[in-house]
Design a protein around this motif. Structure first.
Motif, PDB file in Angstrom:
ATOM      1  N   ASN A 138       0.840  -0.998   0.061  1.00 19.14           N
ATOM      2  CA  ASN A 138       0.311   0.041   0.043  1.00 19.14           C
ATOM      3  C   ASN A 138       0.741   1.376   0.033  1.00 19.14           C
ATOM      4  N   GLU A 139       2.183   1.295   0.604  1.00 16.87           N
ATOM      5  CA  GLU A 139       2.620   1.948   1.202  1.00 16.87           C
ATOM      6  C   GLU A 139       3.795   2.684  -0.271  1.00 16.87           C
ATOM      7  N   LEU A 140       4.007   1.826  -0.864  1.00 15.64           N
ATOM      8  CA  LEU A 140       4.955   2.062  -1.764  1.00 15.64           C
ATOM      9  C   LEU A 140       3.015   2.205  -3.261  1.00 15.64           C
ATOM     10  N   GLU A 141       2.170   1.846  -3.519  1.00 22.54           N
ATOM     11  CA  GLU A 141       1.125   1.999  -4.741  1.00 22.54           C
ATOM     12  C   GLU A 141       1.034   3.661  -3.957  1.00 22.54           C
ATOM     13  N   TYR A 142       0.867   3.530  -3.010  1.00 23.20           N
ATOM     14  CA  TYR A 142       0.592   5.642  -3.300  1.00 23.20           C
ATOM     15  C   TYR A 142       1.646   6.241  -3.377  1.00 23.20           C
ATOM     16  N   PHE A 143       2.619   6.884  -3.350  1.00 19.37           N
ATOM     17  CA  PHE A 143       3.956   7.159  -3.859  1.00 19.37           C
ATOM     18  C   PHE A 143       3.925   6.493  -5.685  1.00 19.37           C
ATOM     19  N   LYS A 144       3.807   5.573  -5.856  1.00 16.04           N
ATOM     20  CA  LYS A 144       3.649   5.156  -7.540  1.00 16.04           C
ATOM     21  C   LYS A 144       2.495   6.392  -8.379  1.00 16.04           C
ATOM     22  N   ASN A 145       1.315   6.325  -6.766  1.00 13.89           N
ATOM     23  CA  ASN A 145       0.651   7.015  -7.567  1.00 13.89           C
ATOM     24  C   ASN A 145       0.378   8.664  -7.824  1.00 13.89           C
ATOM     25  N   ARG A 146       1.407   8.924  -6.815  1.00  9.38           N
ATOM     26  CA  ARG A 146       1.266  10.073  -6.443  1.00  9.38           C
ATOM     27  C   ARG A 146       2.606  10.728  -7.485  1.00  9.38           C
ATOM     28  N   LEU A 147       3.721   9.278  -8.241  1.00 10.47           N
ATOM     29  CA  LEU A 147       4.342   9.474  -9.012  1.00 10.47           C
ATOM     30  C   LEU A 147       4.223   9.599 -10.078  1.00 10.47           C
ATOM     31  N   ARG A 148       3.292   8.376 -11.334  1.00  9.26           N
ATOM     32  CA  ARG A 148       2.807   7.899 -12.236  1.00  9.26           C
ATOM     33  C   ARG A 148       2.939   8.756 -13.298  1.00  9.26           C
ATOM     34  N   ALA A 149       2.712   9.444 -12.807  1.00 14.30           N
ATOM     35  CA  ALA A 149       2.130  11.086 -14.358  1.00 14.30           C
ATOM     36  C   ALA A 149       3.512  11.664 -13.836  1.00 14.30           C
ATOM     37  N   ASP A 150       4.061  12.065 -13.500  1.00 11.24           N
ATOM     38  CA  ASP A 150       5.791  12.630 -13.846  1.00 11.24           C
ATOM     39  C   ASP A 150       6.991  12.361 -14.459  1.00 11.24           C
ATOM     40  N   VAL A 151       6.557  10.657 -13.811  1.00 14.06           N
ATOM     41  CA  VAL A 151       7.411   9.748 -14.602  1.00 14.06           C
ATOM     42  C   VAL A 151       7.472   9.831 -15.984  1.00 14.06           C
ATOM     43  N   MET A 152       5.522   8.876 -16.538  1.00 19.13           N
ATOM     44  CA  MET A 152       5.086   8.984 -17.707  1.00 19.13           C
ATOM     45  C   MET A 152       5.713   9.558 -18.932  1.00 19.13           C
ATOM     46  N   ASN A 153       4.926  11.203 -18.350  1.00 18.46           N
ATOM     47  CA  ASN A 153       5.497  12.917 -18.945  1.00 18.46           C
ATOM     48  C   ASN A 153       7.225  12.538 -19.329  1.00 18.46           C
ATOM     49  N   SER A 154       7.787  12.721 -18.256  1.00 17.47           N
ATOM     50  CA  SER A 154       9.494  12.522 -18.518  1.00 17.47           C
ATOM     51  C   SER A 154      10.079  11.594 -19.345  1.00 17.47           C
ATOM     52  N   TYR A 155       9.047  10.708 -19.268  1.00 20.21           N
ATOM     53  CA  TYR A 155      10.029   9.897 -20.636  1.00 20.21           C
ATOM     54  C   TYR A 155       9.802  10.058 -21.929  1.00 20.21           C
ATOM     55  N   ILE A 156       8.037  10.340 -21.873  1.00 17.71           N
ATOM     56  CA  ILE A 156       7.506  11.062 -23.639  1.00 17.71           C
ATOM     57  C   ILE A 156       7.917  12.170 -23.679  1.00 17.71           C
ATOM     58  N   SER A 157       8.385  13.087 -22.788  1.00 17.26           N
ATOM     59  CA  SER A 157       9.459  14.671 -23.832  1.00 17.26           C
ATOM     60  C   SER A 157      10.540  13.305 -24.039  1.00 17.26           C
ATOM     61  N   GLU A 158      11.428  13.164 -23.445  1.00 16.28           N
ATOM     62  CA  GLU A 158      12.648  12.574 -23.193  1.00 16.28           C
ATOM     63  C   GLU A 158      12.656  11.889 -24.504  1.00 16.28           C
ATOM     64  N   PHE A 159      12.136  10.905 -24.811  1.00 18.59           N
ATOM     65  CA  PHE A 159      12.254  10.503 -26.177  1.00 18.59           C
ATOM     66  C   PHE A 159      11.074   9.983 -27.048  1.00 18.59           C
ATOM     67  N   SER A 160      10.170  11.662 -26.816  1.00 24.28           N
ATOM     68  CA  SER A 160       9.211  11.849 -28.189  1.00 24.28           C
ATOM     69  C   SER A 160       9.090  10.516 -28.575  1.00 24.28           C
ATOM     70  N   CYS A 161       7.998   9.337 -26.908  1.00 24.37           N
ATOM     71  CA  CYS A 161       7.344   8.575 -27.775  1.00 24.37           C
ATOM     72  C   CYS A 161       5.790   8.858 -27.311  1.00 24.37           C
ATOM     73  N   GLU A 162       5.033   7.677 -27.263  1.00 22.31           N
ATOM     74  CA  GLU A 162       4.004   8.007 -27.017  1.00 22.31           C
ATOM     75  C   GLU A 162       3.319   6.676 -26.032  1.00 22.31           C
ATOM     76  N   TYR A 163       2.472   6.812 -25.354  1.00 27.99           N
ATOM     77  CA  TYR A 163       1.701   5.945 -24.161  1.00 27.99           C
ATOM     78  C   TYR A 163       0.872   5.078 -25.203  1.00 27.99           C
ATOM     79  N   SER A 164       0.928   3.880 -24.681  1.00 31.10           N
ATOM     80  CA  SER A 164       0.768   3.158 -25.258  1.00 31.10           C
ATOM     81  C   SER A 164       0.824   1.427 -23.790  1.00 31.10           C
TER      82      SER A 164
END
Length: 229
Positions: free
Chosen positions: A49-75
Motif C-alpha cells: 500500500n505504501e509503495l502504491e501510494y507513492f507510485k500513484n503520486r509519481l506515475r504521471a511525472d515519470v510518464m510525462n518525463s519519458y514521453i518528453s525525453e524519448f518523444s514516444c507515445e503512451y501505449s
C-alpha cells in the motif's frame, strides 16, 4: 496549436490513469489486500500500500518525463518498454521505494518523539477516516474539514515533520549563531522588506533548522539498511 493539444492530451491521460490507480489502491486498503511487505528499512516494514501510494503520486511525472525525453507515445505496453536499458516501470518503482524509505524514516522519528503512536499505513488511513467521520457530524468544526483519502499519508507525514522539527530545534537540530547568520545573509530583499529584526531572526532560524533537518534525513536515508522482499 498542435503543441497545446498534445499537452492537453497528456494531462487528460495522466488524470485518468491517476483516478484508476487511486480507485484500485483504496480498494486494497479497504479489503486489506495491500499489507504485504515489499521491503524493510532498518527492520520497519514497507507495505504494498505504501509503495502504491507513492507510485500513484509519481506515475504521471515519470510518464510525462519519458514521453518528453524519448518523444514516444503512451501505449498499453508503455511501462515495460526498454529505454536505454531501463523501463518506465522500473524507474517508477525505484523512485517510489526511495520516497517510501524517506517517509518511513521520518515517521519512525515521529513515533520515537511521541507524535504518533502507530505509524503503520493502515493505522494512518483509519485515523483519517475517523477524523472525517467525526468532523462531518460537527456543525462548527475547527481547522480543516476533511483529509483527502488520496493524500492522507502525505498529510500526516507533513504535519508530523512540522512537529518533529519544532522538538528537534532545541536539541539535535539547534542551529548555531553562524548558521543563522548565513541564512540571514541569504534572505532576499523581498523577504527582508517591512520585517522587524526579531521577525528576520526567526525566519533565518527556521531556514537553518530546515537545512539541518534535510541534511539529517538525507544522512539517515544513506545509512539505512534496506531489504527488498
Amino acid at each position: 496549436m498542435i503543441k497545446k493539444a498534445v499537452i492537453l492530451t497528456l494531462l487528460a491521460l495522466s488524470f485518468s490513469i491517476l483516478l484508476f490507480s487511486c480507485a484500485e489502491y483504496d480498494a486494497d486498503i479497504i479489503n486489506g489486500g495491500g499489507s504485504s511487505p515489499v521491503a524493510y528499512v532498518n527492520g520497519e516494514t514497507i507495505t504494498k500500500n505504501e509503495l502504491e501510494y507513492f507510485k500513484n503520486r509519481l506515475r504521471a511525472d515519470v510518464m510525462n518525463s519519458y514521453i518528453s525525453e524519448f518523444s514516444c507515445e503512451y501505449s498499453e505496453g508503455f511501462w515495460t518498454m526498454d529505454f536505454n536499458g531501463t523501463t518506465p516501470g522500473q524507474e517508477l518503482f525505484e523512485l517510489s521505494l526511495e520516497e517510501c524509505v524517506k517517509a518511513k524514516i521520518q515517521l519512525v522519528l515521529c513515533r520515537e518523539h511521541g507524535i504518533y503512536s502507530d505509524i503503520s499505513y493502515e493505522a494512518l488511513y483509519k485515523k483519517a477516516v475517523v477524523y472525517n467521520d467525526e468532523n462531518s457530524q460537527k456543525a462548527n468544526a475547527v481547522g480543516i474539514k476533511s483529509i483527502g483519502l488520496s493524500q492522507f499519508y502525505s498529510y500526516y507525514l507533513n504535519n508530523g515533520v512540522l512537529l518533529l522539527k519544532n522538538r528537534l530545534a532545541g536539541d539535535e537540530l539547534k542551529p548555531t549563531d553562524d548558521e543563522i547568520e548565513r541564512q540571514l545573509e541569504g534572505l532576499s530583499g523581498n523577504l527582508k522588506s517591512g520585517r522587524s529584526e526579531d521577525e528576520l531572526y526567526n525566519a533565518a532560524k527556521k531556514l537553518a533548522v530546515d537545512r539541518k533537518y534535510d541534511d539529517y534525513i538525507t544522512s539517515l536515508c544513506k545509512a539505512a539498511q534496506i531489504v527488498r522482499t
